[in-house]
Design an enzyme around this catalytic site. Sequence first.
Site, PDB file in Angstrom:
ATOM      1  CB  VAL A  64       5.637  -8.113   5.932  1.00 27.06           C
ATOM      2  CG1 VAL A  64       4.855  -6.848   6.217  1.00 27.06           C
ATOM      3  CG2 VAL A  64       5.489  -8.550   4.481  1.00 27.06           C
ATOM      4  CG  ASN A  90      -3.110  -5.564   1.516  1.00 27.69           C
ATOM      5  OD1 ASN A  90      -4.040  -5.827   0.764  1.00 27.69           O
ATOM      6  ND2 ASN A  90      -2.083  -4.817   1.120  1.00 27.69           N
ATOM      7  CE1 TYR A 156      -0.531 -13.319  -5.280  1.00 24.34           C
ATOM      8  CE2 TYR A 156      -2.226 -14.624  -6.356  1.00 24.34           C
ATOM      9  CZ  TYR A 156      -1.858 -13.528  -5.616  1.00 24.34           C
ATOM     10  OH  TYR A 156      -2.815 -12.633  -5.187  1.00 24.34           O
ATOM     11  CB  SER A 159       2.410 -17.869  -1.316  1.00 21.26           C
ATOM     12  OG  SER A 159       1.599 -16.964  -2.047  1.00 21.26           O
TER      13      SER A 159
HETATM   14  N1  LIG Z   1      -5.829  -7.319  -7.188  1.00 12.50           N
HETATM   15  C1  LIG Z   1      -6.421  -8.503  -7.207  1.00 12.50           C
HETATM   16  O1  LIG Z   1      -7.200  -8.818  -8.108  1.00 12.50           O
HETATM   17  C2  LIG Z   1      -6.174  -9.476  -6.093  1.00 12.50           C
HETATM   18  C3  LIG Z   1      -6.833 -10.710  -6.147  1.00 12.50           C
HETATM   19  C4  LIG Z   1      -6.618 -11.617  -5.128  1.00 12.50           C
HETATM   20  C5  LIG Z   1      -5.790 -11.296  -4.076  1.00 12.50           C
HETATM   21  N2  LIG Z   1      -5.152 -10.089  -4.039  1.00 12.50           N
HETATM   22  C6  LIG Z   1      -4.300  -9.818  -2.881  1.00 12.50           C
HETATM   23  O2  LIG Z   1      -4.629  -8.570  -2.308  1.00 12.50           O
HETATM   24  C7  LIG Z   1      -3.469  -7.991  -1.687  1.00 12.50           C
HETATM   25  C8  LIG Z   1      -3.284  -6.577  -2.207  1.00 12.50           C
HETATM   26  O3  LIG Z   1      -3.107  -6.659  -3.606  1.00 12.50           O
HETATM   27  P1  LIG Z   1      -3.201  -5.393  -4.583  1.00 12.50           P
HETATM   28  O4  LIG Z   1      -3.859  -5.861  -5.795  1.00 12.50           O
HETATM   29  O5  LIG Z   1      -3.733  -4.194  -3.850  1.00 12.50           O
HETATM   30  O6  LIG Z   1      -1.665  -5.255  -4.949  1.00 12.50           O
HETATM   31  P2  LIG Z   1      -0.648  -4.070  -4.831  1.00 12.50           P
HETATM   32  O7  LIG Z   1       0.590  -4.504  -5.532  1.00 12.50           O
HETATM   33  O8  LIG Z   1      -1.314  -2.805  -5.276  1.00 12.50           O
HETATM   34  O9  LIG Z   1      -0.412  -4.004  -3.262  1.00 12.50           O
HETATM   35  C9  LIG Z   1       0.483  -4.831  -2.586  1.00 12.50           C
HETATM   36  C10 LIG Z   1       1.162  -3.989  -1.517  1.00 12.50           C
HETATM   37  O10 LIG Z   1       2.097  -4.794  -0.800  1.00 12.50           O
HETATM   38  C11 LIG Z   1       3.261  -4.020  -0.592  1.00 12.50           C
HETATM   39  N3  LIG Z   1       4.412  -4.902  -0.352  1.00 12.50           N
HETATM   40  C12 LIG Z   1       5.045  -5.708  -1.231  1.00 12.50           C
HETATM   41  N4  LIG Z   1       6.071  -6.334  -0.636  1.00 12.50           N
HETATM   42  C13 LIG Z   1       6.094  -5.910   0.663  1.00 12.50           C
HETATM   43  C14 LIG Z   1       6.926  -6.194   1.780  1.00 12.50           C
HETATM   44  N5  LIG Z   1       7.955  -7.036   1.685  1.00 12.50           N
HETATM   45  N6  LIG Z   1       6.654  -5.577   2.971  1.00 12.50           N
HETATM   46  C15 LIG Z   1       5.627  -4.706   3.082  1.00 12.50           C
HETATM   47  N7  LIG Z   1       4.815  -4.388   2.042  1.00 12.50           N
HETATM   48  C16 LIG Z   1       5.045  -4.987   0.854  1.00 12.50           C
HETATM   49  C17 LIG Z   1       3.393  -3.206  -1.872  1.00 12.50           C
HETATM   50  O11 LIG Z   1       4.226  -2.084  -1.697  1.00 12.50           O
HETATM   51  C18 LIG Z   1       1.950  -2.807  -2.114  1.00 12.50           C
HETATM   52  O12 LIG Z   1       1.610  -1.620  -1.408  1.00 12.50           O
HETATM   53  C19 LIG Z   1      -2.313  -8.936  -2.024  1.00 12.50           C
HETATM   54  O13 LIG Z   1      -2.072  -9.793  -0.937  1.00 12.50           O
HETATM   55  C20 LIG Z   1      -2.831  -9.730  -3.205  1.00 12.50           C
HETATM   56  O14 LIG Z   1      -2.219 -10.986  -3.322  1.00 12.50           O
HETATM   57  C21 LIG Z   1      -5.328  -9.180  -5.027  1.00 12.50           C
END
Ligand SMILES: NC(=O)c1ccc[n+]([C@@H]2O[C@H](COP(=O)([O-])OP(=O)(O)OC[C@H]3O[C@@H](n4cnc5c(N)ncnc54)[C@H](O)[C@@H]3O)[C@@H](O)[C@H]2O)c1
Length: 249
Positions: A64, A90, A156, A159
């Site tokens: 992305v 996401n 982070y 962003s």
């Molecule tokens: N887990 C938490 O507690 C939490 C809290 C706040 C926000 N978030 C946000 O939720 C979203 C999902 O997080 P998660 O916990 O499921 O993490 P995760 O690491 O399981 O999922 C992130 C996904 O993004 C994909 N990704 C990374 N770089 C990419 C790229 N360049 N192009 C396309 N895909 C790419 C990864 O392969 C992965 O599938 C993220 O944006 C994260 O910042 C998560």
Amino acid sequence: MKLEGKVALVTGASRGIDKAIALAFAREGAHLVVNSSGSSEALDLAVKEISNMGGQCLPSIADVGQMDQVEAMMAVVEKTFQGLDILVNNAGIIRRGNIQTVTEEEWDQVMQVNLKGTFNCCKAASEIMIRQRLGKIINITSVAGKVGDITSAPGYGPSKAAIDNLTKSLALQLAPYNINVNAVAPHAIETEMSAQWSKKKRKSVLEAIPLKRLGKPEEVAAAVLFLASEDSDFITGEILDVNGGYLMD
Ligand SMILES: NC(=O)c1ccc[n+]([C@@H]2O[C@H](COP(=O)([O-])OP(=O)(O)OC[C@H]3O[C@@H](n4cnc5c(N)ncnc54)[C@H](O)[C@@H]3O)[C@@H](O)[C@H]2O)c1
């Protein structure tokens, strides 16, 4: 069903929160495009699981953070489905550390995927949605965009804060085209990202959450589904907290 026949693209969709969103959408009758930066067993499994639910599911490999790859992905989506109703940004990465340990490269990587990736997908998807005069964009941000964070490397939180502002700016710019732009700001969800936390960090996180538990990916997916459905047609520019009461703003 809330998304009958709608076409939805979820970025970074092979595990965790992303997969829960894709599954929730499929359950509500949407056709899915599940994006990942590379092919993987997890992506194949997600595609199989979603296809078994009845709707179409198209895997799409694209980083992305790279506009040319995003544009190519959108062109395939439009050719396959003749449109795009819902975009969920996401895909996201995090780096641990602090201002002393973070490298310039780590800062750039986080900005490239989280912020530029969201911008790239919003720009490319909105071209289709403007033509349709219809669309829903949901950005996955974080509570870290609203409060300071001492455990993630600087990059982070900034962003995600910038994604919050991008959400509001695009909500204003795209409103004349009947496109809603909102965000969901999770905190402390049980995923591979939070599984990297030390025991000490997990304990301190739980202590600060009034509901005294971590959230589930399905609970984030439910908020995203609301913002993707007609139930939220009069909501735009909203940053919806899913955080167990950790931050009430
Ligand atoms: N887990 C938490 O507690 C939490 C809290 C706040 C926000 N978030 C946000 O939720 C979203 C999902 O997080 P998660 O916990 O499921 O993490 P995760 O690491 O399981 O999922 C992130 C996904 O993004 C994909 N990704 C990374 N770089 C990419 C790229 N360049 N192009 C396309 N895909 C790419 C990864 O392969 C992965 O599938 C993220 O944006 C994260 O910042 C998560």
